[in-house]
Design an enzyme around this catalytic site. Structure first.
Site, PDB file in Angstrom:
ATOM      1  N   HIS A   1       5.352   6.237  11.191  1.00  0.00           N
ATOM      2  CA  HIS A   1       4.796   6.067   9.850  1.00  0.00           C
ATOM      3  C   HIS A   1       3.810   7.241   9.650  1.00  0.00           C
ATOM      4  O   HIS A   1       2.602   7.063   9.671  1.00  0.00           O
ATOM      5  CB  HIS A   1       4.091   4.713   9.780  1.00  0.00           C
ATOM      6  CG  HIS A   1       3.826   4.213   8.400  1.00  0.00           C
ATOM      7  ND1 HIS A   1       3.926   5.016   7.276  1.00  0.00           N
ATOM      8  CD2 HIS A   1       3.464   2.976   7.957  1.00  0.00           C
ATOM      9  CE1 HIS A   1       3.625   4.297   6.204  1.00  0.00           C
ATOM     10  NE2 HIS A   1       3.352   3.052   6.591  1.00  0.00           N
TER      11      HIS A   1
ATOM     12  N   LYS B   1      25.507  -4.167  -2.830  1.00  0.00           N
ATOM     13  CA  LYS B   1      26.980  -4.165  -2.949  1.00  0.00           C
ATOM     14  C   LYS B   1      27.619  -3.492  -1.741  1.00  0.00           C
ATOM     15  O   LYS B   1      28.816  -3.272  -1.711  1.00  0.00           O
ATOM     16  CB  LYS B   1      27.399  -3.409  -4.211  1.00  0.00           C
ATOM     17  CG  LYS B   1      26.838  -3.975  -5.502  1.00  0.00           C
ATOM     18  CD  LYS B   1      27.319  -3.121  -6.676  1.00  0.00           C
ATOM     19  CE  LYS B   1      26.608  -3.513  -7.954  1.00  0.00           C
ATOM     20  NZ  LYS B   1      26.901  -2.569  -9.049  1.00  0.00           N
TER      21      LYS B   1
ATOM     22  N   ARG C   1      11.434   3.863   3.059  1.00  0.00           N
ATOM     23  CA  ARG C   1      11.041   2.888   4.097  1.00  0.00           C
ATOM     24  C   ARG C   1      12.286   2.105   4.460  1.00  0.00           C
ATOM     25  O   ARG C   1      12.996   1.622   3.575  1.00  0.00           O
ATOM     26  CB  ARG C   1       9.955   1.948   3.593  1.00  0.00           C
ATOM     27  CG  ARG C   1       9.749   0.777   4.549  1.00  0.00           C
ATOM     28  CD  ARG C   1       8.512   0.008   4.279  1.00  0.00           C
ATOM     29  NE  ARG C   1       7.322   0.763   4.636  1.00  0.00           N
ATOM     30  CZ  ARG C   1       6.099   0.259   4.650  1.00  0.00           C
ATOM     31  NH1 ARG C   1       5.904  -1.005   4.324  1.00  0.00           N
ATOM     32  NH2 ARG C   1       5.066   1.002   4.979  1.00  0.00           N
TER      33      ARG C   1
ATOM     34  N   ARG D   1       0.802  -1.221   0.000  1.00  0.00           N
ATOM     35  CA  ARG D   1       0.000   0.000   0.000  1.00  0.00           C
ATOM     36  C   ARG D   1       0.838   1.276   0.000  1.00  0.00           C
ATOM     37  O   ARG D   1       0.573   2.192  -0.779  1.00  0.00           O
ATOM     38  CB  ARG D   1      -0.940   0.034   1.208  1.00  0.00           C
ATOM     39  CG  ARG D   1      -2.209  -0.759   0.986  1.00  0.00           C
ATOM     40  CD  ARG D   1      -2.684  -1.409   2.264  1.00  0.00           C
ATOM     41  NE  ARG D   1      -1.756  -2.451   2.651  1.00  0.00           N
ATOM     42  CZ  ARG D   1      -1.838  -3.703   2.227  1.00  0.00           C
ATOM     43  NH1 ARG D   1      -2.824  -4.078   1.462  1.00  0.00           N
ATOM     44  NH2 ARG D   1      -0.929  -4.614   2.576  1.00  0.00           N
ATOM     45  N   THR D   2       1.842   1.348   0.862  1.00  0.00           N
ATOM     46  CA  THR D   2       2.587   2.619   0.955  1.00  0.00           C
ATOM     47  C   THR D   2       3.292   2.909  -0.365  1.00  0.00           C
ATOM     48  O   THR D   2       3.186   4.011  -0.914  1.00  0.00           O
ATOM     49  CB  THR D   2       3.590   2.569   2.129  1.00  0.00           C
ATOM     50  OG1 THR D   2       2.860   2.235   3.314  1.00  0.00           O
ATOM     51  CG2 THR D   2       4.276   3.908   2.321  1.00  0.00           C
TER      52      THR D   2
END
Ligand code: NCD
Length: 305
Positions: free
Chosen positions: A139, A90, A111, A61-62
Site C-alpha cells: 500500500h 458480468k 485497489r 480514506r484511500t
C-alpha cells in the site's frame, strides 16, 4: 517498459533511496502550502486530467483522499467504488477493465484483493496505475503518508526514532510497505504481535525487535503504529479465542508508560485496538495522519503526469 508503466506507483521499492523519498516529502510540503493559499497559484500538470478510482475492496480514506486530491489539483474523477456495479460483475477480467478505464482516464488508482494485481494491471494499461492496496501485498501511498506524518510530527526528523508496529502484521499491507520505506532511515523497528500474526520474514531484518507483548517496548517507543486484525483476509474467520488478539489493545496505561517524544499512528479503520479515550490525547496523531493523506496523494498524482 512503456511510459505509462514507468510512471506507475506499484510498490515502495521504486523509491530506491532516501533522496527519492525526501523528494516526495518535499513535493508534499509544497501541496500543504498550496492548500493554505486562498487561490491556487501552481499550474498543476494534472489540470483537466481524469482519474479512474477503481476499487475491488472497500475503502473510505484511500478512495476519498485520492478523489479529493485529484479535484484539488484541477483534475476530474470517475469513481468506481464498488466494482459490483461495473462489468466486473458480468465476469470481465482485470486486464479488460483496466484497458477500458485507460480509454477514458489518464491515471487509475486500483485497489484489489490479489497480491500483484497492480503489477498485472500496469502490464495491461495504457495509463499509469497507482496501487491503492493489493491484498496482503503493498500500500505504497499509505506508507508514504505514514512516513510523512512521522517526519512532520517529529520536527522534520525520522533518524534516531524507534518505531513499533503492533497488531496483525501478517495480513496488514500498510506495515509491509512502511517497514520497507523506513529502511532508508536510521530507525529502530520493533514488531509486536501474537505469534500467529507475526511480520513475514521477508520484512524482518537483523537488529529488529520481535515481541509478543507491547509492555516490553512501550517505554522506548517513539512511534506506535497500530493496525487492526484483517479479518477479511483470514480464511476461517474469527479465532475461537479472541483474547489472543484483544490483548493487543492500546490503553491509557500504555500512554502513561510511553516516553515524552511519542505518537500513536493508525492507518484506520480502527476497530477495537485502541481505547478511544486516547483520541483526545495530543500524542494520538491518527486524525492528522488521515489529513496528510490528502497532501501526499496530491503530490503522488501530480508526479505521474
Ligand atoms: C488500510 C488498508 O486498506 O490496507 N486502510 C487504509 O487504506 N487506510 C488498513 C486496513 O484496512 O486495516
Amino acid at each position: 517498459m512503456s511510459l505509462a508503466r514507468a510512471r506507475s506507483i506499484l510498490s515502495v521499492d521504486q523509491w530506491e533511496d532516501r533522496e527519492a523519498v525526501m523528494e516526495v516529502i518535499k513535493q508534499t510540503r509544497g501541496m500543504v502550502m498550496d492548500c493554505a493559499l486562498p487561490t491556487t497559484k501552481t499550474p498543476y500538470k494534472a489540470t483537466g486530467k481524469i482519474l479512474a478510482n477503481l476499487f475491488y475492496e472497500p475503502s473510505t480514506r484511500t478512495s476519498s483522499s485520492f478523489h479529493a486530491a485529484m479535484l484539488k489539483i484541477g483534475g476530474h474523477v470517475i469513481p468506481i467504488n464498488d466494482v459490483n456495479y461495473s462489468s466486473v460483475s458480468k465476469g470481465e477480467n482485470l486486464e479488460d477493465t483496466i484497458r477500458t478505464m485507460g480509454s477514458y482516464a489518464d491515471v487509475i488508482v486500483l485497489r484489489h484483493p490479489d497480491v500483484g494485481a497492480a503489477q498485472r494491471a500496469a502490464k495491461a494499461s495504457y495509463v499509469p496505475i497507482i496501487n491503492g492496496g493489493d491484498g496482503v501485498g503493498e500500500h505504497p501511498s499509505q506508507a508514504m503518508l505514514d512516513l510523512y506524518t512521522i517526519y512532520k510530527e517529529f520536527d522534520l526528523r525520522i533518524d534516531g526514532l524507534t518505531v513499533t508496529m503492533l497488531g496483525d502484521l501478517k495480513h496488514g499491507r500498510t506495515v509491509h510497505s512502511l517497514s520497507k520505506l523506513l529502511r532508508h532511515f536510521d530507525v529502530k523497528i520493533n514488531f509486536v504481535s501474537p505469534k500467529s500474526f507475526a511480520m513475514p520474514d521477508e520484512f524482518v531484518q537483523p537488529g529488529d525487535g520481535v515481541y509478543t507483548d507491547l509492555d516490553e517496548v512501550i517505554e522506548t517507543t517513539n512511534v506506535l503504529y497500530v493496525t487492526r486484525v484483517q479479518w477479511e483476509r483470514i480464511a476461517d474467520g474469527r479465532p475461537t479465542s479472541p483474547d489472543a488478539v484483544y490483548k493487543y489493545r492500546v490503553t491509557p496505561e500504555h500512554m502513561a508508560k510511553a516516553p515524552n517524544k511519542f505518537r500513536v499512528l493508525h492507518p484506520f479503520p480502527c476497530v477495537d485496538e485502541i481505547d478511544r479515550s486516547i483520541d483526545s490525547d495530543k500524542r494520538a496523531a491518527y486524525f492528522r495522519q488521515m489529513r496528510n493523506g490528502l497532501y501526499v496523494r496530491m503530490a503522488l498524482l501530480e508526479s505521474v503526469f
